[in-house]
Scaffold this active site. Sequence first.
Site, PDB file in Angstrom:
ATOM      1  N   SER A 229      78.552  67.717  32.351  1.00  0.00           N
ATOM      2  CA  SER A 229      79.444  68.373  33.396  1.00  0.00           C
ATOM      3  C   SER A 229      79.141  69.029  34.728  1.00  0.00           C
ATOM      4  O   SER A 229      77.809  69.060  34.588  1.00  0.00           O
ATOM      5  CB  SER A 229      80.074  69.503  32.172  1.00  0.00           C
ATOM      6  OG  SER A 229      80.741  68.934  31.328  1.00  0.00           O
TER       7      SER A 229
ATOM      8  N   SER B  32      81.873  63.406  31.721  1.00  0.00           N
ATOM      9  CA  SER B  32      81.592  64.395  32.547  1.00  0.00           C
ATOM     10  C   SER B  32      82.686  65.456  32.747  1.00  0.00           C
ATOM     11  O   SER B  32      83.735  65.023  33.446  1.00  0.00           O
ATOM     12  CB  SER B  32      80.961  64.027  33.838  1.00  0.00           C
ATOM     13  OG  SER B  32      80.297  65.066  34.604  1.00  0.00           O
TER      14      SER B  32
ATOM     15  N   ASP C 189      84.324  67.975  35.189  1.00  0.00           N
ATOM     16  CA  ASP C 189      83.873  68.435  36.371  1.00  0.00           C
ATOM     17  C   ASP C 189      85.111  69.325  36.809  1.00  0.00           C
ATOM     18  O   ASP C 189      86.300  68.995  36.943  1.00  0.00           O
ATOM     19  CB  ASP C 189      83.796  67.383  37.447  1.00  0.00           C
ATOM     20  CG  ASP C 189      82.809  66.293  36.932  1.00  0.00           C
ATOM     21  OD1 ASP C 189      81.711  66.531  36.558  1.00  0.00           O
ATOM     22  OD2 ASP C 189      83.272  64.816  36.470  1.00  0.00           O
TER      23      ASP C 189
END
Length: 350
Positions: free
Chosen positions: A235, A273, A275
């Site tokens: 992340s 991930s 974000d």
Amino acid sequence: MQSPLLSHAKHPVGTLPHGPLNTICDVPGVRVGHHTLSQGMIQTGVTALTIGDENPFYLKTRAAVHVFNGFGKSAGLVQVEELGQLETPVVLTNTLSVGAASEGVVRYMLERTPEIGREAGTVNPLVFECNDGYLNNIRALAVRPEHVELALGAASQNFEQGSVGAGRGMSAFGLKGGIGSASRQITVGGRLYVVGALVLTNMGRMPDFIMNGLDLGFQLEHAVDDDVHGAEKGSIIMIVGTNLPLSERQLKRVAKRTGVALARTGSYMGHGSGDIAMAFTTADPIPNKPRKQFQSIQQLDEGRMDRVFRATVDATEAAILNSMLAAETVIGRENHVRRGLLEVLEDLSI
């Protein structure tokens, strides 16, 4: 002999000047503090950001969030999205400690604001997270509510970057990630303003890593312990602050530009991930109990937003690279290792 790559790493990002500190704390009133937990398999912590000296519940900060990829467990985003304001400090920690950190923020605010839960309703704690489970025994739930108070108590204009606070156990592009920050200055209407970035990096694949426009991934693969060809997981949290008068809608536009900086470093925001970006301004704060029924605020002319976007992208990219260049090598859970980028570059003779 110093590696040419190390010399390249020290080149500034972009051509805009940075502030005296070259951190988000160049924005007047912003402070950052850490509490780091580092003992054996416990490699984690808390990072806290405060804005101004006033109680943030009484004087709220204009803000906006943008979720690029929602693989995350942050708390408090929906109210910021709805109202466009912050009413607590902003806290960063690991994924499974969001609950403990939220309690810590709530307790901190309750101690200072007797109206909360009574005349003034409740409070919206804002907590961001990344998964530090490669280095940290995340199942131990080592972060406790009192660690938030310690991080807030340590908040200062001068703060460490790299493997500290929430960044202690984080990884970036197969190397050590963590806390990074940078700032850029722009002039509008003859007045100097600051755009600052604070990031928590825990994303990317080594083969994709780009530093200052140079494709480094294939040259650094030997420094990575795990599968360099695996999926992008992790992340990144990107926070942008400014003292430039901007509306909440304009702040949303600013938050979106952090994705350009992230892409410049080689991340493609993979499936695993999370974000997330947030942008805030210290201009035109919102009183909790305004005397007037109608509020007036200043905002930058839309045709002049490009310079803000440029400063945002450059500061965020520099912050991402700083998070890695400042990070020391960490050995954590089951002897997992993440090497610091600076150490790796110093070892290279190419």
